[in-house]
Each structure stands twice: as C-alpha cells, then as structure tokens.
Design an enzyme around this catalytic site. Structure first.
Site, PDB file in Angstrom:
ATOM      1  N   GLU A 226       0.805  -1.224   0.000  1.00  7.59           N
ATOM      2  CA  GLU A 226       0.000   0.000   0.000  1.00  7.59           C
ATOM      3  C   GLU A 226       0.843   1.282   0.000  1.00  7.59           C
ATOM      4  OE1 GLU A 226      -2.753  -0.399   3.250  1.00  7.59           O
ATOM      5  OE2 GLU A 226      -3.952  -1.893   2.180  1.00  7.59           O
ATOM      6  N   GLU A 348      -5.908  -7.951  -1.637  1.00  8.04           N
ATOM      7  CA  GLU A 348      -6.477  -7.910  -0.280  1.00  8.04           C
ATOM      8  C   GLU A 348      -7.951  -7.551  -0.384  1.00  8.04           C
ATOM      9  OE1 GLU A 348      -4.786  -5.504   2.795  1.00  8.04           O
ATOM     10  OE2 GLU A 348      -2.702  -5.880   2.195  1.00  8.04           O
TER      11      GLU A 348
END
Length: 444
Positions: A226, A348
């Site tokens: 991320e 995810e």
C-alpha cells in the site's frame, strides 16, 4: 562373518540417524526436510521446488502453457512465526488448511525492519536466524504446492515500515529531512532499500540450496504494501520511485513477476469517470497514487487492488458495501483489459467482524460477490486473475486477529465458499474432470 559386519553397520547407521534427528530438532531444522536430504532427495521436500515459473502473456497468467487463475490468501505473519520453535507449527497449520481448500498462492511479508524478530537489524545488517525462518516458509510452501507473493516493504509502521528506514537515515546523519515520505526521494534511503532487495533476491535458501531469484515457489515480488506519498499529490514522486525500484528488481531477477502493491486509487491522470469510482474521501485525495499510471510501468507485470468497504465507506449498509466492491473491482479489471493489457489481482479484501451489526452472512455475501467477478472475468479470458482474502489464521492466534482474520475450521460457510472458488477456477484452467482429478480431495 559378512552377516555380522552388516548387523554392526546397521546399528551404526541407526545410531547415526538418531543423533542426526536429535541434532536437527535441537537446531530448529524441519525434521521432514532433513529426512528427505538424508534419503537423497527422493521427495520434493528439502530440494528445489518442482513448480514451474509463472509467466504473463498479455492480461493473463500462464503456467505450462495454460492460463492460471489464482485463489489466494494473506498470512502476513509467516516469517515472524517461523522464527521460534514453539510458534513454527502455526506456519504448517495454515498451509495445510489453505491447501485443503485448494488455495494456491499466499501473500506474506518478506520484511521486518528494526522491530521484534527483525530480519534487517540496521541498513545492510541482517539476522541469519530470521532469514532461516523465511527459508522455512518458502520450503514449507513448496511442500504444499503453494506459491508466494513476497512483499518487500510496508508503507505502514507495522514491522518497521518506511518510517524505520527514515529513522535509520536520520540517526546516521545522511538524511536532510525526517519526513516519512523521504523514503521515496532521499538517495541514501533508496540505496538502503536496494541493498535489502539485492540481499533478499540473491539469498540462498539454507534448506533447498536455491537462491530466491531462482525459486519458482515465489510467484512474484511486491515492491511495497500500500505505497502512499501524501506530500506529493501529483503522484510524480511515487511514480519515479516505482520506476527506479522496479527496474532494479528486474536487473537482478528477470524470472519472477513483479507488482507494485497499490490499493488501486485513481489519481491525477485519470479521467473524471474513473476518479468518481474512488471511495468517499479518496475522491479528491489519492495519497500520491495513480493506479493506471503506476501499473503501466514497463517492469511491472500485473496490477493489484485492495477492497475494504468497512474502512472506506463509513456508516454504509451491506448492500452499499457490496455495490461498491463490485464497481471497484469491475472498474480495475476493465483497466486491465483495455488500458494495461496486464492481469489484475485483488490482493487484499475483507470485511471486519468488529463493525456494528456484523453478521457472518454479511462476510459470505461480500466475498461471494468478489469471487463471482473474478470468475466471470476468467471465464471470458479477461484480466481478473484472482483474489486474496485478508487474512487466514491458524488456531489459537487471537493476538493476530484484526477483525478480518478467519480460522477456516471455525467458519464452515466461509470454508465452503473459498473451496468452491478454488474448484471453479481450477475447472476453468483444466476442465471439470481434470480439476476433480488434480484437486480430488478438495473438489471431489
């Protein structure tokens, strides 16, 4: 006389085997791997994985000439838990549980910078004890015919993250700012990260004797979990870092696939209709990310997106969360088909049980929606290549439960849903009858 000598030799070999097993046990070596080495490598344990490398052709993954569709999962804690003998069994348990559901790829951390059980103690200085734990994870994955996506850094503070690199540079007096975003633009910090990358990719697994860059058990490398650079909303700083680090990884390892690790936020170069897909507060603020631009980098092989309706859509009901997830994933798969010509993994996704009004049926509904989009794309040969639930845990790991953790044996409906997706994707790759044969204990 010959018989007597043979009997003596037999007892000597027996004693030697006992001593070897005792040694391996005390040294923390996986006895199954040690036994296979003693036996001359008759099984796949303890030697190079028999798995072929995964390759990309356009918007699809291929293995052995056939398209590959991924049903995967996240267990970020594998290396950390493989360090100590009393927690090492959790690694085996989660691989066993995942393989029983037909899961084929696990995404996990290959970093731990300056924290407890740190892999990297300081820039360029590594703990061999922890490196051996990562070796065990790779070897264990191969035993279960599971591949790994290994993430190389964390935007967040957990397990050190980019903040630890910035702290190291500041303490050594080689950095001109203590800003966390200097991870992306400070030359000294970028050099720190390159030393880590080279050390990891050229690491020789002490159990298999294979360098990581040559091990097909590794599905892909991920530059960062991320990545965000809030100080530069233009996205230029993050883009330059991605281009530089992607090129560096490929200069060392041209065999493995590579992804960035983005959440999927659309940025300044995106048209208004794409920007409107961003959730809530992310519409005007992309945190320095720019999904299509980032994913177009030549050395990046596939794109990744994350989906967290709980975190991104506050006060939304289940229908709104499912609707958003469908639109979000569909939009990015469309990008993979039309803009990128690269696969897209939902690396995810999850729904937290800590949200007010949570019910297990809510999680089943959202996860099925995600799985259906992936399967529908795969059926037409599209870019939707797979999805990775966040996260699976073994029994008695409550300290790692973050609201999203699923222990398969404790959630029968989720176990069935995940298994069904594995079988649906296997059937697309192999045909129903072959999928049943290959995954006979799973798809029956």
């Amino acid at each position: 006389m010959a018989g007597g000598n043979g009997l003596v030799l037999y007892h000597i070999l027996g004693l030697a085997s006992f001593v070897a097993l005792l040694y391996f046990s005390l040294a923390g070596v996986d006895i199954r791997l040690a036994l296979s080495s003693i036996a001359g490598g008759a099984s796949s344990r303890g030697r190079a994985s028999p798995l072929p490398f995964v390759e990309r052709r356009g918007a699809r993954f291929f293995v052995d000439g056939r398209p590959l569709y991924v049903n995967g999962w996240n267990s970020y804690w594998l290396m950390d838990q493989a360090v100590e003998p009393d927690t090492r069994r959790r690694v085996s348990r989660v691989f066993t549980a995942a393989a029983a559901m037909g899961l084929t790829v696990c995404r996990t951390w290959a970093f731990n910078d300056g924290a407890y059980n740190a892999l990297q103690l300081s820039p360029g200085r590594f703990d061999e004890r922890v490196f051996k734990a990562l070796d065990r994870v790779v070897a264990e994955a191969a035993q279960h015919d599971v591949r790994l996506i290994l993430s190389l850094a964390n935007n967040l503070d957990a397990y050190g993250g980019k903040r630890q690199y910035v702290r190291w540079a500041w303490e050594e007096g080689v950095s001109f700012t203590a800003s966390n975003d200097s991870f992306f633009f400070d030359p000294a910090i970028r050099d720190y990260f390159k030393v880590y990358i080279k050390t990891l990719l050229t690491r020789k697994n002490h159990l298999t004797g294979v360098q990581y860059k040559d091990d097909p058990t590794i599905f892909a490398w991920e530059l960062m979990n991320e990545p965000r650079c809030t100080s530069d909303p233009s996205g230029d700083t993050l883009q330059r870092w991605m281009e530089e680090m992607a090129a560096y990884v490929k200069s060392i390892d041209k065999k493995h696939l590579l992804t960035v690790g983005t959440e999927g936020f659309y940025g300044p170069t995106s048209p208004p209709n794409k920007l409107s897909v961003n959730p809530g507060d992310w519409y005007p603020n992309n945190y320095g990310g720019d999904f299509v631009r980032n994913s177009k980098i030549a050395d990046i092989d596939f794109a990744s997106v994350h989906v967290y309706p709980d975190n991104w859509l506050l006060h939304a009901n289940l229908d709104e969360k499912v609707k958003f997830a469908k639109r979000w994933i569909t939009s990015h798969v469309e990008d993979g088909d039309k803009e990128l010509d690269k696969p897209v993994l939902v690396s995810e996704f999850g729904l937290s049980h800590l949200v007010e009004g949570f019910d297990e049926s809510h999680r089943d509904a959202l996860y099925k929606a995600v799985y259906d989009i992936v399967r529908d794309s795969a059926r037409r040969g599209g870019a939707g290549a797979g999805a990775f639930v966040w996260q699976l845990a073994a029994e008695f790991m409550e300290e790692y439960h973050d609201g999203f953790a699923i222990v398969p044996s404790e959630r029968p409906s989720m176990q069935r849903l995940i298994t069904e997706q594995s079988c649906r994707l296997a059937a697309l790759r192999n045909g129903n009858s072959e999928a049943n044969r290959v995954l006979k204990t799973v798809c029956g």
